[in-house]
Enzyme design. Structure first.
Site, PDB file in Angstrom:
ATOM      1  N   ASP A  52       0.795  -0.771  -0.348  1.00  0.00           N
ATOM      2  CA  ASP A  52       0.177   0.012  -0.071  1.00  0.00           C
ATOM      3  C   ASP A  52       0.460   1.046   0.213  1.00  0.00           C
ATOM      4  O   ASP A  52       1.898   0.922   0.269  1.00  0.00           O
ATOM      5  CB  ASP A  52      -0.792   0.412   1.694  1.00  0.00           C
ATOM      6  N   TYR A  80       6.097  -8.742   8.399  1.00  0.00           N
ATOM      7  CA  TYR A  80       5.394  -6.884   9.408  1.00  0.00           C
ATOM      8  C   TYR A  80       5.750  -6.525  10.400  1.00  0.00           C
ATOM      9  O   TYR A  80       5.943  -7.103  10.905  1.00  0.00           O
ATOM     10  CB  TYR A  80       4.104  -6.713   8.523  1.00  0.00           C
ATOM     11  N   ASP A  94      -6.291   2.499   8.206  1.00  0.00           N
ATOM     12  CA  ASP A  94      -4.971   3.531   8.328  1.00  0.00           C
ATOM     13  C   ASP A  94      -5.472   5.094   8.186  1.00  0.00           C
ATOM     14  O   ASP A  94      -5.539   5.222   8.265  1.00  0.00           O
ATOM     15  CB  ASP A  94      -4.117   2.834   6.943  1.00  0.00           C
ATOM     16  N   ARG A 186      -4.060  -3.774   7.591  1.00  0.00           N
ATOM     17  CA  ARG A 186      -5.256  -2.799   7.896  1.00  0.00           C
ATOM     18  C   ARG A 186      -6.138  -3.327   8.097  1.00  0.00           C
ATOM     19  O   ARG A 186      -6.787  -2.751   9.694  1.00  0.00           O
ATOM     20  CB  ARG A 186      -5.627  -2.267   6.757  1.00  0.00           C
TER      21      ARG A 186
END
Length: 232
Positions: A52, A80, A94, A186
């Site tokens: 993203d 992540y 987000d 997210r």
């Protein structure tokens, strides 16, 4: 590095900057490579897994014949580093959209957060965010959402392999998560907030691993909007 080697196949590990799309990163790299190595117009290049715009970190780019490796790399597990803010939400899950639905978190304890995180380990059902690139009747979900249209996302199976290195500094919670292909961090942030009954959204996301590829092994990075090649 030569033009012939690039066309035969090479893998670059990029550190994608904040607010760049994966498409922009690949396009800038393609332009730079074609200019510096006098490559043909139809030079093959592509990335193995979208990040993203509001995320940073590992973006794998394959050139030449190695573009055939993209599906295999995309299927690999991901890791992540993640930071979420609890007690508030956003429509995009987000920082793209403004904060909404603020709630009191004075009764939330560190143990509550750790217990909530544990509930997401293993195979889970997850709904992707409406602000995602998933296609609905041929249109990207984020385009429909930004146009104000109602978007219904279907749940899908995904797997959270591990959550570790948890740090809690209310209202912020950070951790490292290992997950399967197709996981939306997210959505994980949003769902953790729902589990805590106070809401949450993703404030920072950095991809650190794809399979055996690690961000610290990256061969290149971005510097002041220009591409800098190292170890070529």
């Amino acid at each position: 590095m030569t033009a012939e080697e690039l066309q035969s196949g090479h893998i670059f590990l990029l550190d994608k900057p904040l607010d760049w799309t994966s498409f922009q990163a690949v396009n800038k790299m393609k332009y730079k490579l074609k200019r510096e190595f006098d490559l043909p117009k139809k030079f093959k290049i592509g990335h193995a897994g979208t990040l993203d715009p509001r995320a940073t970190g590992l973006l794998i780019v394959c050139t030449g014949k190695f573009t055939k490796k993209i599906p295999e790399i995309q299927d690999a597990p991901k890791e992540y580093w993640t930071e979420i803010k609890i007690g508030v939400q956003t429509e995009s899950y987000d920082t793209e959209k403004p904060e909404i639905l603020h709630q009191d978190i004075s009764n939330v304890k560190e143990e509550d957060v750790k217990n909530a995180l544990d509930k997401f380990l293993g195979e889970i059902d997850q709904k992707p965010p409406i602000f995602s690139a998933i296609k609905i009747d041929g249109a990207r979900a984020y385009n429909l959402a930004r146009a104000g249209e109602e978007v219904e996302m279907k749940s899908r199976k995904t797997t959270i392999h591990y959550i570790k290195d948890v740090e809690i500094n209310f209202p912020l919670v950070s951790f490292t998560v290992g997950c399967s292909k197709g996981t939306y961090i997210r959505s994980l942030a949003h769902d953790i907030g729902q589990e805590l009954a106070v809401g949450a959204y993703l404030t920072q996301l950095r991809r650190t691993k794809i399979g055996d590829y690690k961000i610290e092994d990256g061969t290149s990075d971005f510097l002041e909007n220009e591409y800098r090649f190292e170890n070529l």
